[in-house]
Design a protein around this motif. Structure first.
Motif, short mmCIF file in Angstrom:
data_model
loop_
_atom_site.label_atom_id
_atom_site.label_comp_id
_atom_site.label_asym_id
_atom_site.label_seq_id
_atom_site.Cartn_x
_atom_site.Cartn_y
_atom_site.Cartn_z
N LYS A 44 99.40 -14.62 16.27
CA LYS A 44 100.48 -15.24 17.02
C LYS A 44 100.06 -15.49 18.47
N TYR A 45 99.38 -14.51 19.06
CA TYR A 45 98.91 -14.65 20.44
C TYR A 45 97.90 -15.80 20.55
N LYS A 46 96.98 -15.87 19.59
CA LYS A 46 95.96 -16.93 19.60
C LYS A 46 96.60 -18.30 19.44
N ARG A 47 97.59 -18.41 18.55
CA ARG A 47 98.25 -19.69 18.32
C ARG A 47 98.99 -20.15 19.58
N ARG A 53 97.01 -24.20 25.98
CA ARG A 53 95.86 -24.99 26.39
C ARG A 53 96.07 -26.47 26.09
N ARG A 54 96.65 -26.76 24.94
CA ARG A 54 96.91 -28.16 24.57
C ARG A 54 97.92 -28.79 25.52
#
Length: 58
Positions: A44-47, A53-54
């Motif tokens: 979840k954190y990575k997503r 970033r996007r």
């Protein structure tokens, strides 16, 4: 929910193409994939970091 109204002289193929585009823009499939499987806190954190970033690039 994505909706597409088919015009009087419009073919089914073009309406289906517009529907697919509307579904992908709405993010329905990505939500479905995320909901189907358990997401660990690390995933979840990575997503969310990737989404941040996007959004900064745009």
């Amino acid at each position: 929910m994505a909706q597409v109204t088919v015009g009087e002289n419009e073919g089914v193929e073009s309406a289906l193409r517009r529907f697919k585009r509307a579904v992908s823009k709405a993010g329905i499939f990505s939500d479905l994939k995320r909901i189907r499987h358990h997401e660990t806190p690390v995933e979840k954190y990575k997503r969310k970091a990737q989404q941040r970033r996007r959004s900064r690039r745009r």
